[in-house]
Design an enzyme around this catalytic site. Structure first.
Site, short mmCIF file in Angstrom:
data_model
loop_
_atom_site.label_atom_id
_atom_site.label_comp_id
_atom_site.label_asym_id
_atom_site.label_seq_id
_atom_site.Cartn_x
_atom_site.Cartn_y
_atom_site.Cartn_z
N ASP A 286 0.89 -1.17 0.00
CA ASP A 286 0.00 0.00 0.00
C ASP A 286 0.92 1.21 0.00
O ASP A 286 1.77 1.35 0.89
CB ASP A 286 -0.87 0.02 1.27
CG ASP A 286 -1.94 -1.06 1.25
OD1 ASP A 286 -2.09 -1.74 0.22
OD2 ASP A 286 -2.64 -1.21 2.27
N ASP A 444 -13.34 -3.74 -1.27
CA ASP A 444 -13.06 -3.37 0.12
C ASP A 444 -14.33 -3.52 0.95
O ASP A 444 -14.98 -2.53 1.32
CB ASP A 444 -12.58 -1.91 0.20
CG ASP A 444 -11.31 -1.67 -0.61
OD1 ASP A 444 -10.37 -2.45 -0.48
OD2 ASP A 444 -11.28 -0.69 -1.38
O1 1PR Z 1 -10.67 3.09 -5.18
O2 1PR Z 1 -9.73 2.53 -7.39
O3 1PR Z 1 -8.80 4.41 -6.08
O4 1PR Z 1 -8.42 2.08 -5.41
C1 1PR Z 1 -7.88 2.31 -4.15
C2 1PR Z 1 -7.16 1.04 -3.74
O5 1PR Z 1 -6.46 1.34 -2.53
C3 1PR Z 1 -8.11 -0.09 -3.45
O6 1PR Z 1 -7.55 -1.28 -3.97
C4 1PR Z 1 -8.15 -0.19 -1.93
O7 1PR Z 1 -8.21 -1.53 -1.51
C5 1PR Z 1 -6.81 0.41 -1.53
N1 1PR Z 1 -6.88 1.17 -0.27
C6 1PR Z 1 -7.45 2.36 -0.11
N2 1PR Z 1 -7.27 2.77 1.17
C7 1PR Z 1 -6.59 1.82 1.80
C8 1PR Z 1 -6.15 1.83 3.20
O8 1PR Z 1 -5.59 0.87 3.71
N3 1PR Z 1 -6.41 2.93 3.89
N4 1PR Z 1 -5.67 -0.32 1.15
C9 1PR Z 1 -6.34 0.80 0.89
C10 1PR Z 1 -6.23 -1.47 1.08
C11 1PR Z 1 -5.84 -3.54 1.82
C12 1PR Z 1 -4.90 -4.49 1.28
C13 1PR Z 1 -3.90 -4.88 2.34
C14 1PR Z 1 -4.43 -6.19 2.80
C15 1PR Z 1 -3.43 -7.05 3.48
N5 1PR Z 1 -5.34 -2.25 1.71
O9 1PR Z 1 -4.30 -4.05 0.15
O10 1PR Z 1 -2.69 -4.89 1.74
O11 1PR Z 1 -5.53 -5.96 3.68
O12 1PR Z 1 -3.00 -6.48 4.65
P1 1PR Z 1 -2.50 -7.38 5.85
O13 1PR Z 1 -1.83 -8.58 5.28
O14 1PR Z 1 -1.51 -6.54 6.58
O15 1PR Z 1 -3.70 -7.73 6.69
P2 1PR Z 1 -9.47 3.10 -6.04
#
Ligand code: 1PR
Length: 589
Positions: A286, A444
């Site tokens: 991320d 999500d």
């Molecule tokens: O909506 O098309 O602009 O895409 C935004 C992208 O950014 C989406 O794929 C969304 O999942 C991601 N995203 C947005 N905000 C966050 C955040 O964390 N605040 N991350 C985010 C999503 C989730 C996973 C993470 C897993 C594994 N992160 O990518 O890596 O949950 O984590 P872990 O193994 O530590 O539990 P758009």
């Protein structure tokens, strides 16, 4: 007429062309196929060829990139191996090549159209008929066959007997065939000598089948639902259905052997073991700009990426390019970058992110996915960018797949409301141009408890542990803008619709489990992976190696993704793979 044109080239060419391994009767057969294939053309083209000695030296490779998609990975791999690239601009460049690589991208029909209109089809036939060193990759293999069913039937180059058909998803096999499989070597092919039972990376929905008519060509097969052709070899002519440029070390060795056959000792090819599609282990980064303006890898707890301190800084877990390179060396089967503030910042204004992709793709030879901010956008100057342009820039910068989050939710909501496929959503447009396999939808969802299945219009599950108010059911509500806004659509409904709209894969996060280290949400992953026939990547919650075996044993997930445990170096990727192997789950080693 076409045959005559080719024949006159053969006799008048000043460049000496070797017929080393094709018998005269084979040449006649090849010509016949091409002849039959092009009889329908309205005005037979006569190719005027002035073959020269060419400018290629031993370290120069000619690349046929007809501009239909991203061949940056192939370029990177060739350069990484120390070769320079000369691009084909005219059919003559094909005929003058010392060594030609043809990484077919895009759809079969449009590729054939471009090749025919530019005269490249005929030049390719002549080049191959004359047994010049050739390596076709993916569509570059399929185009050699008689025809394809992809949006067809459509005629191919007709050099190899057979029809390219779609994988059958009826037997529970997910299409596209995405991931790592081992090969069954059918004959000595030299370029495959280092492969043995190691896995190579495939990503395709169509394949050619071995038959009596093409058995002289087939050098290896792969099993996915049935045995399909993984590679062909005849003399100096090679083609592979898999992607050597994305198959890690073993893929680089395939390219190296093609580029410099003499420098590599010949080995007796070892037979691969029976292989299913390996389960993938994916490292996810991320990425966002922190308060100092640096692009960093961050990681949230249930999507909150700020430290719980007075300063409330964005958690900084490292530099994106370095970490991605490390995960590649550690054995990650794919690396994903999620630009988590892409929903509010215009990604094409985010040049560091594009730089990250460019630098990473120079040294990382497994698939790279990038997501965040893929949608239509109008900038401060009133300039409109379509989501396709945004995605194209990501592809040009080194992405193999793009992932769409928020915009896919809006598209699915619209489709459910209108039941009309407009073809205008980012999902539809990008998958049409780059193929379904290049489009991931990142979901999500958040778990919402309800008393009974009739409380909501969305698919519910009976939960193993009751909710905070004793609720026995739950549904998974989709969110947008990085989990900030809940929408009126469930993950189950979304998954089914995005598959219809052209998604090739689903990255299934779970806000409740993200960063908790307590394991994947098995109920959610089972629900979605049973509902669709495209691959599902389980994400969020991995805290120990056992969580990976659990998700693969209890659900139909094709891949498992983790972030925190890898960034914090709590569990190395190799330990995950060693554990999966011990549990009898096939992985790439
Ligand atoms: O909506 O098309 O602009 O895409 C935004 C992208 O950014 C989406 O794929 C969304 O999942 C991601 N995203 C947005 N905000 C966050 C955040 O964390 N605040 N991350 C985010 C999503 C989730 C996973 C993470 C897993 C594994 N992160 O990518 O890596 O949950 O984590 P872990 O193994 O530590 O539990 P758009």
């Amino acid at each position: 007429m076409e045959g005559v044109a080719c024949a006159s080239f053969t006799s008048s060419a000043s460049k000496s062309l070797s017929f080393s391994s094709l018998s005269q009767s084979s040449i006649i057969t090849l010509r016949q196929n091409y002849h039959n294939n092009t009889l329908k053309s309205k005005s037979p083209r006569k190719l005027v060829i002035r073959a020269s000695s060419g400018s290629s030296s031993g370290s120069v490779v000619t690349l046929l990139d007809y501009g239909a998609g991203n061949v940056r990975s192939v370029r990177n791999a060739i350069r990484y191996l120390g070769y320079e690239i000369e691009d084909v601009r005219t059919p003559k460049d094909i005929l003058n090549a010392d060594r030609l690589i043809f990484p077919g991208v895009g759809a079969f029909a449009s590729a054939m159209d471009v090749l025919t209109k530019t005269g490249m089809a005929e030049a390719l036939c002549t080049y191959i008929e004359n047994d010049r060193p050739f390596l076709g990759i993916c569509l570059g293999l399929q185009l050699l066959f008689d025809s394809s069913e992809e949006n067809g039937p459509v005629n191919g180059l007709g050099l190899i007997p057979g029809v390219v058909g779609r994988f059958n998803s009826l037997n529970g096999f997910r299409v596209p065939h995405i991931g790592w499989n081992a090969l069954q070597i059918a004959k000595d092919s030299e370029i495959l000598d280092d492969i043995g039972d190691r896995h190579v990376y495939f990503v395709h929905s169509y394949r050619a089948m071995p038959s009596n008519d093409n058995k002289e060509w087939v050098s290896s097969t792969c099993n996915y639902s049935d045995d399909f052709i993984a590679s062909i070899r005849r003399g100096n002519v090679h083609a592979v259905q898999f992607h050597p440029e994305k198959s890690g070390d073993v893929g680089l060795s395939v390219l190296r052997r093609f580029l410099n056959p003499k420098s590599q000792g010949s080995k007796k090819p070892t037979q691969g073991k029976a292989s299913k599609l390996a389960k993938r282990v994916i490292a996810c980064l991320d990425v966002r700009t922190n308060d100092k303006g640096d692009l960093v890898v961050t990681k949230g707890d249930q999507y909150d990426v700020r430290e719980q301190t007075k300063e409330n800084e964005v958690r900084n877990l490292g530099k994106p390019v370095e970490l991605a390179g490390q995960y590649y060396k550690d054995g990650a089967d794919e690396v994903s970058f999620l630009n988590i503030t892409g929903f509010r910042d215009f990604p094409l204004g985010d040049l560091p992110m594009l730089q990250v992709l460019r630098h990473t793709s120079e040294n990382v030879f497994v698939p790279l996915t990038v997501g965040g901010g893929i949608r239509d956008f109008t900038d401060a100057n009133g300039r409109y960018y379509s989501s396709l342009e945004v995605a194209s820039e990501y592809f040009r910068s080194g992405a193999d797949k793009i992932s769409i989050g928020s915009d896919a939710v809006y598209a699915a909501e619209e489709y459910i409301k209108t039941k009309v496929k407009t073809g205008k959503s980012s999902l539809e447009q990008i998958s049409k141009v780059y193929g379904n396999q290049a489009v991931v939808v990142s979901v999500d969802p958040r778990r919402v408890y309800v008393q009974g299945p009739n409380d909501v219009q969305f698919k519910t599950i009976r939960v193993p542990k009751p909710g905070p108010n004793g609720e026995e059911y739950a549904w998974y509500q989709c969110t947008v803008n990085g989990g900030r806004e809940g929408r009126s659509i469930g993950a189950y409904e979304l998954a089914k619709v995005v598959e219809e709209l052209g998604a090739g894969e689903i990255l299934l996060n779970c806000i409740d489990c993200d960063g908790q280290g307590k394991g994947f949400d098995i109920d959610l992953i089972k629900l979605i992976s049973d509902a669709v026939s495209i691959p599902v990547i389980a994400s969020s919650g991995a805290g120990a190696v056992e969580h990976f075996s659990e998700v693969f044993m209890k659900t139909n997930a094709s891949a498992a993704l983790a972030a925190g445990i890898f960034h914090r170096k709590e569990v190395p990727i190799q330990s995950v793979k060693a554990h999966l192997l011990k549990e009898g789950i096939e992985v790439r080693i």
